[in-house]
Design an enzyme around this catalytic site. Structure first.
Site, PDB file in Angstrom:
ATOM      1  N   GLY A  72     -16.292   5.236  -3.845  1.00 40.13           N
ATOM      2  CA  GLY A  72     -15.676   5.795  -2.631  1.00 40.13           C
ATOM      3  C   GLY A  72     -15.360   4.751  -1.578  1.00 40.13           C
ATOM      4  N   GLU A  87      -5.961  10.612 -14.905  1.00 42.55           N
ATOM      5  CA  GLU A  87      -6.308  10.930 -13.516  1.00 42.55           C
ATOM      6  C   GLU A  87      -5.338  11.962 -12.926  1.00 42.55           C
ATOM      7  OE1 GLU A  87      -7.941   7.767 -11.386  1.00 42.55           O
ATOM      8  OE2 GLU A  87      -7.771   8.769  -9.439  1.00 42.55           O
ATOM      9  N   GLU A  99       0.834  -1.212   0.000  1.00 41.53           N
ATOM     10  CA  GLU A  99       0.000   0.000   0.000  1.00 41.53           C
ATOM     11  C   GLU A  99       0.865   1.256   0.000  1.00 41.53           C
ATOM     12  OE1 GLU A  99      -3.022  -0.139  -1.207  1.00 41.53           O
ATOM     13  OE2 GLU A  99      -3.676  -1.407   0.439  1.00 41.53           O
ATOM     14  N   SER A 107     -12.854   4.601  -9.869  1.00 41.64           N
ATOM     15  CA  SER A 107     -12.350   5.556 -10.879  1.00 41.64           C
ATOM     16  C   SER A 107     -11.501   4.844 -11.921  1.00 41.64           C
ATOM     17  CB  SER A 107     -11.503   6.663 -10.275  1.00 41.64           C
ATOM     18  OG  SER A 107     -11.879   6.970  -9.000  1.00 41.64           O
ATOM     19  N   ASP A 150      -3.897   0.963  -9.527  1.00 42.98           N
ATOM     20  CA  ASP A 150      -5.317   0.661  -9.758  1.00 42.98           C
ATOM     21  C   ASP A 150      -5.606   0.478 -11.241  1.00 42.98           C
ATOM     22  OD1 ASP A 150      -5.350   1.130  -7.080  1.00 42.98           O
ATOM     23  OD2 ASP A 150      -6.300   3.092  -7.227  1.00 42.98           O
ATOM     24  N   THR A 178       2.979   1.983  -2.003  1.00 45.85           N
ATOM     25  CA  THR A 178       4.300   1.687  -2.557  1.00 45.85           C
ATOM     26  C   THR A 178       4.367   2.044  -4.037  1.00 45.85           C
ATOM     27  OG1 THR A 178       3.455  -0.554  -2.775  1.00 45.85           O
ATOM     28  CG2 THR A 178       4.982  -0.159  -0.966  1.00 45.85           C
TER      29      THR A 178
HETATM   30  C1  GLA Z   1      -4.989   4.689  -4.282  1.00 48.96           C
HETATM   31  C2  GLA Z   1      -4.152   5.105  -5.491  1.00 48.96           C
HETATM   32  C3  GLA Z   1      -3.117   4.046  -5.816  1.00 48.96           C
HETATM   33  C4  GLA Z   1      -2.303   3.647  -4.591  1.00 48.96           C
HETATM   34  C5  GLA Z   1      -3.239   3.345  -3.415  1.00 48.96           C
HETATM   35  C6  GLA Z   1      -2.489   3.082  -2.144  1.00 48.96           C
HETATM   36  O1  GLA Z   1      -5.772   3.575  -4.595  1.00 48.96           O
HETATM   37  O2  GLA Z   1      -4.976   5.309  -6.614  1.00 48.96           O
HETATM   38  O3  GLA Z   1      -2.265   4.503  -6.854  1.00 48.96           O
HETATM   39  O4  GLA Z   1      -1.371   4.623  -4.260  1.00 48.96           O
HETATM   40  O5  GLA Z   1      -4.159   4.394  -3.181  1.00 48.96           O
HETATM   41  O6  GLA Z   1      -1.740   1.924  -2.240  1.00 48.96           O
END
Ligand code: GLA
Length: 391
Positions: A128, A166, A38, A134, A178, A40
């Protein structure tokens, strides 16, 4: 008929109702949960997301007049109509339509021959909830436009374009996880991704075969990445990398962590951010090793340690996420952590299938006792990445 086929037919029918014509096709992109790794991704590190069965569907048809028309079943306000040659970043206040418009802008800014189109969206990805609604919207759009224009772009390129939309158009400084998850995941697998160069490996993730279950606990606390706290963490990590003389925190090996922390002793905030990133990258590598060795139960403590690190060092948890994690563990879960950007959203719980009812009941009871809205709890079974559906 499967849920997705049913959804495709409904989405096609809605497209006809909105635009009075047949869609050329329907494209799907999933939401995701991140098993581990997370924050990272904007440190060039490792992540391990898996695609959810929840998807965003885009029904689309090309236009020849340079106009982009966008309509969403989930949003008020009717059809949004934009001229492609008038799209300029940043799109202050354009709402949900900024995401797909941003994708069209990013593709054209990259010199790709993307023309006008009509698009209609439906989605089952909770908004959310930290489950990347997204990115699902962006990647469904990118794949639809790619296919409509016969571009045949590689998946990682679609992910990069969606991230650029984005970052530059919508104005959220997210990493690449993501969008890559939505574009590249495969059913039955978690995606071990090196965010520095997007090299990736699909790691089999069949928990049911081991008598295990991964639960998603949507706390219903709506998170918002655009509110500054995410950007603050990102800036802090970049400050840490500069102070340590590395290109990104990924370049700090776990074995050098204590020396790095000594160097940062004068800046405790950055020190804690760095400690999270370096230990989290290490936890991703340990997780992959356990899964490769066929020991999925062994990842439980890594998930829990990841949560403690996000709560105490990165400081992005909240009362509801901590309650979900603590309650699940006390009720017998093997491990639990928040997932996604933080400040709300969802937690993950690794649990023996036999213990799933008890853990679920304990979570509902704890949220009720604390006066929180009831969480939404469902099992995460890894689904496919973005794809075209038969209409
Ligand atoms: C969101 C961001 C990702 C990532 C996570 C945390 O989902 O869109 O790029 O940084 O938070 O791991």
């Amino acid at each position: 008929m499967t849920d997705t086929a049913h959804g495709a037919q409904q989405t096609a029918a809605a497209f006809r109702a909105v635009y009075g014509a047949e869609p050329t096709g329907i494209w799907a992109a999933p939401g995701r949960v991140n098993l581990i790794g997370e924050h990272t991704d904007y440190n060039d590190g490792f992540v391990m997301p898996l695609a959810l069965p929840h998807t965003t569907l885009a029904a689309a048809a090309p236009r020849t007049d340079g106009v982009l028309r966008l309509h969403s079943a989930g949003a008020d306000g009717g059809v949004v109509e934009l001229r492609l040659d008038e799209l300029r970043p940043p799109s202050a206040g354009a709402g949900w339509a900024a995401y797909p418009a941003g994708v069209a802008w990013a593709m054209r800014a990259a010199g790709l021959p993307v023309g006008g189109a009509d698009l209609h969206y439906t989605s089952t990805v909770p908004l959310g909830a930290g489950l990347s609604s997204s990115a699902a919207l962006e990647v469904a759009t990118a794949l639809a436009l790619d296919d409509l224009h016969g571009l045949g772009l590689p998946r990682e390129e679609l992910a990069r374009l969606a991230q650029r939309a984005e970052n530059a158009f919508v104005g959220v400084p997210c990493g690449i996880m993501d969008q890559t998850a939505a574009a590249c995941c495969t059913a039955g697998h978690a995606l071990f991704l090196d965010t520095r160069d997007l090299t990736r490996r699909h790691v089999p993730f069949d928990l049911a075969a081991e008598g295990l279950c991964l639960l998603v606990v949507d706390t219903r606390v709506r998170h918002q990445l655009g509110d500054g706290a995410y950007a603050e963490r990102r800036a802090g990590c970049e400050r840490g990398a500069r102070a340590l003389g590395v290109c990104a925190l990924r370049d700090v090996p776990y074995a050098h962590l204590s020396a790095a922390l000594d160097t940062l002793a004068g800046d405790p905030v950055v020190q804690a951010l760095v400690r999270h990133i370096v230990t989290e990258n290490h936890r991703v590598e340990q997780t992959v090793a356990h899964l490769d060795a066929g020991h999925p139960r062994a990842i439980g403590p890594l998930l829990t340690a990841g949560h403690a690190s996000l709560r105490d060092d990165f400081k992005i948890s909240c009362a509801e996420l901590d309650l979900a994690v603590d309650t699940a563990r006390a009720a017998g879960a093997l491990g639990a952590r928040m997932t996604g950007g933080g400040f709300g959203g969802s937690a993950l719980v690794l649990v023996d299938q036999d213990a799933t009812p008890a853990v679920t009941e304990a979570l509902y009871a704890a949220f009720a006792a604390a006066g929180h809205t009831a969480p939404r709890i469902f099992p995460a079974v890894p689904g496919p990445g973005a794809h075209r559906l038969a209409v």
